[in-house]
Design a protein around this motif. Structure first.
Motif, PDB file in Angstrom:
ATOM      1  N   ASP A  32      -1.117  31.221  34.800  1.00  0.00           N
ATOM      2  CA  ASP A  32      -1.389  31.551  36.108  1.00  0.00           C
ATOM      3  C   ASP A  32      -2.700  31.287  36.763  1.00  0.00           C
ATOM      4  O   ASP A  32      -3.098  30.979  37.909  1.00  0.00           O
ATOM      5  N   GLN A  33      -3.922  31.509  35.947  1.00  0.00           N
ATOM      6  CA  GLN A  33      -5.153  31.118  36.331  1.00  0.00           C
ATOM      7  C   GLN A  33      -5.220  29.706  36.668  1.00  0.00           C
ATOM      8  O   GLN A  33      -5.991  29.144  37.470  1.00  0.00           O
ATOM      9  N   LEU A  34      -4.746  28.776  35.626  1.00  0.00           N
ATOM     10  CA  LEU A  34      -4.809  27.589  36.058  1.00  0.00           C
ATOM     11  C   LEU A  34      -4.083  26.850  37.198  1.00  0.00           C
ATOM     12  O   LEU A  34      -4.711  26.043  37.913  1.00  0.00           O
ATOM     13  N   ARG A  35      -3.012  27.728  37.652  1.00  0.00           N
ATOM     14  CA  ARG A  35      -2.263  27.094  38.908  1.00  0.00           C
ATOM     15  C   ARG A  35      -3.356  27.429  40.024  1.00  0.00           C
ATOM     16  O   ARG A  35      -3.408  26.568  40.994  1.00  0.00           O
ATOM     17  N   ASP A  36      -3.794  28.815  39.761  1.00  0.00           N
ATOM     18  CA  ASP A  36      -4.735  29.294  40.986  1.00  0.00           C
ATOM     19  C   ASP A  36      -6.058  28.220  41.328  1.00  0.00           C
ATOM     20  O   ASP A  36      -6.367  27.684  42.203  1.00  0.00           O
ATOM     21  N   ARG A  37      -6.554  28.015  39.936  1.00  0.00           N
ATOM     22  CA  ARG A  37      -7.753  26.869  40.022  1.00  0.00           C
ATOM     23  C   ARG A  37      -7.421  25.771  40.531  1.00  0.00           C
ATOM     24  O   ARG A  37      -8.092  24.878  41.271  1.00  0.00           O
ATOM     25  N   LEU A  38      -6.342  25.174  39.928  1.00  0.00           N
ATOM     26  CA  LEU A  38      -5.808  23.739  40.396  1.00  0.00           C
ATOM     27  C   LEU A  38      -5.661  23.694  42.084  1.00  0.00           C
ATOM     28  O   LEU A  38      -5.828  22.642  42.757  1.00  0.00           O
ATOM     29  N   VAL A  39      -5.027  24.539  42.647  1.00  0.00           N
ATOM     30  CA  VAL A  39      -4.542  24.517  43.905  1.00  0.00           C
ATOM     31  C   VAL A  39      -5.912  24.746  44.634  1.00  0.00           C
ATOM     32  O   VAL A  39      -5.945  24.208  45.743  1.00  0.00           O
ATOM     33  N   HIS A  40      -6.889  25.357  44.265  1.00  0.00           N
ATOM     34  CA  HIS A  40      -8.243  25.583  44.838  1.00  0.00           C
ATOM     35  C   HIS A  40      -9.106  24.443  44.929  1.00  0.00           C
ATOM     36  O   HIS A  40      -9.153  23.931  45.892  1.00  0.00           O
ATOM     37  N   ASP A  41      -9.002  23.787  43.534  1.00  0.00           N
ATOM     38  CA  ASP A  41      -9.819  22.483  43.323  1.00  0.00           C
ATOM     39  C   ASP A  41      -9.641  21.349  43.896  1.00  0.00           C
ATOM     40  O   ASP A  41      -9.928  20.496  44.337  1.00  0.00           O
ATOM     41  N   LEU A  42      -8.244  21.395  43.960  1.00  0.00           N
ATOM     42  CA  LEU A  42      -7.252  19.827  44.187  1.00  0.00           C
ATOM     43  C   LEU A  42      -6.288  20.320  45.528  1.00  0.00           C
ATOM     44  O   LEU A  42      -5.060  20.445  45.137  1.00  0.00           O
ATOM     45  N   PRO A  43      -6.758  20.593  46.508  1.00  0.00           N
ATOM     46  CA  PRO A  43      -5.746  20.938  47.741  1.00  0.00           C
ATOM     47  C   PRO A  43      -4.537  20.036  47.792  1.00  0.00           C
ATOM     48  O   PRO A  43      -3.583  20.270  48.475  1.00  0.00           O
ATOM     49  N   GLY A  44      -4.712  18.773  47.582  1.00  0.00           N
ATOM     50  CA  GLY A  44      -3.788  17.927  47.650  1.00  0.00           C
ATOM     51  C   GLY A  44      -2.992  17.373  46.730  1.00  0.00           C
ATOM     52  O   GLY A  44      -1.767  16.818  46.721  1.00  0.00           O
TER      53      GLY A  44
END
Length: 242
Positions: free
Chosen positions: A118-130
């Motif tokens: 869950d935390q990983l998904r949130d971070r990646l979506v934030h850090d890598l918008p594309g």
């Protein structure tokens, strides 16, 4: 005219294959363009495990890319006159994620705990918008759930699949999936925990001195039995005839 990609030289360390390359990122991108395949990150501990575990050994043998993840493997290659730099799998995986976001690749994530995922998904979506995250599932699934999840994953036709199920399970799980499969499939060990922020990677200076294993041992003393493979690896390499 563009230069044709060359196939990396493949050597062997204690009988286990490993690619001789100083540009594993370019090799991985070229592999994706050529149809994809499995990437294995080889260190001393995995080398010794593969010698004792036929299933893991077969998975590494079948992999399209085996990168020199550990300092011990780099040292062993040097004894064969192969001069390569250490290529940490966590760094290659992160560069591939960045490349995926910039190139429109379809990405899938498998493994770790529910909270870490869950935390990983949130971070990646934030850090890598594309980033096109087409599939993600934690690794704490029942045995009955896996066949259905594997089918869903394959239907997504991902370009990059990062798998954090631990060694040897992540390597043998990838190898056992039905083909044909396109894209890059790579076991990443504890990378999800680090990217999610639940664990920290060893300081850079420890990495430069090739003692990240000591940091992991301090943080997780229960790993001490696994660390016995390091002197066993060194002794086996020294005894091996060139």
């Amino acid at each position: 005219m563009a230069a044709l990609a060359t196939t990396p030289v493949r050597a062997r360390v204690l009988g286990i294959p490993v690619n001789v390359s100083n540009d594993v990122f370019r090799d991985a991108v070229d592999l994706h363009a050529a149809g994809g395949g499995q990437i294995v990150t080889l260190n001393a501990e995995m080398t010794m495990a593969a010698r004792a575990d036929p299933a893991l050994g077969a998975a590494i043998e079948a992999a399209r890319m085996v990168i020199p993840d550990g300092a011990g493997v780099v040292w062993a290659l040097g004894r064969q006159s192969h001069r390569v730099r250490r290529a940490p799998g966590i760094e290659l995986a992160r560069r591939l994620l960045d490349h995926a976001a910039a190139s429109g690749w379809r990405v899938a994530l498998v493994g770790a705990s529910p909270a870490v995922m869950d935390q990983l998904r949130d971070r990646l979506v934030h850090d890598l918008p594309g980033l096109k995250l087409v599939f993600s599932v934690h690794g704490y699934q029942s045995a009955d759930a896996w066949p259905g999840l594997e089918g869903q994953l394959l239907q997504c036709r991902p370009d990059l699949v990062l798998v954090a199920l631990g060694v040897p399970r992540q390597e043998t799980w990838i190898q056992a999936l039905p083909g044909p499969r396109s894209g890059l499939w790579m076991g990443v060990g504890g990378s999800f925990d680090i990217w999610a922020g639940t664990k920290k990677r060893a300081p850079a200076w420890m990495g430069a001195l090739h003692i990240e294993w000591l940091y992991r041992l301090i943080k997780e003393p229960s790993r001490w039995r696994r660390m016995l493979s390091l002197p066993a690896f060194a002794w086996a390499v020294l005894r091996e005839r060139r």
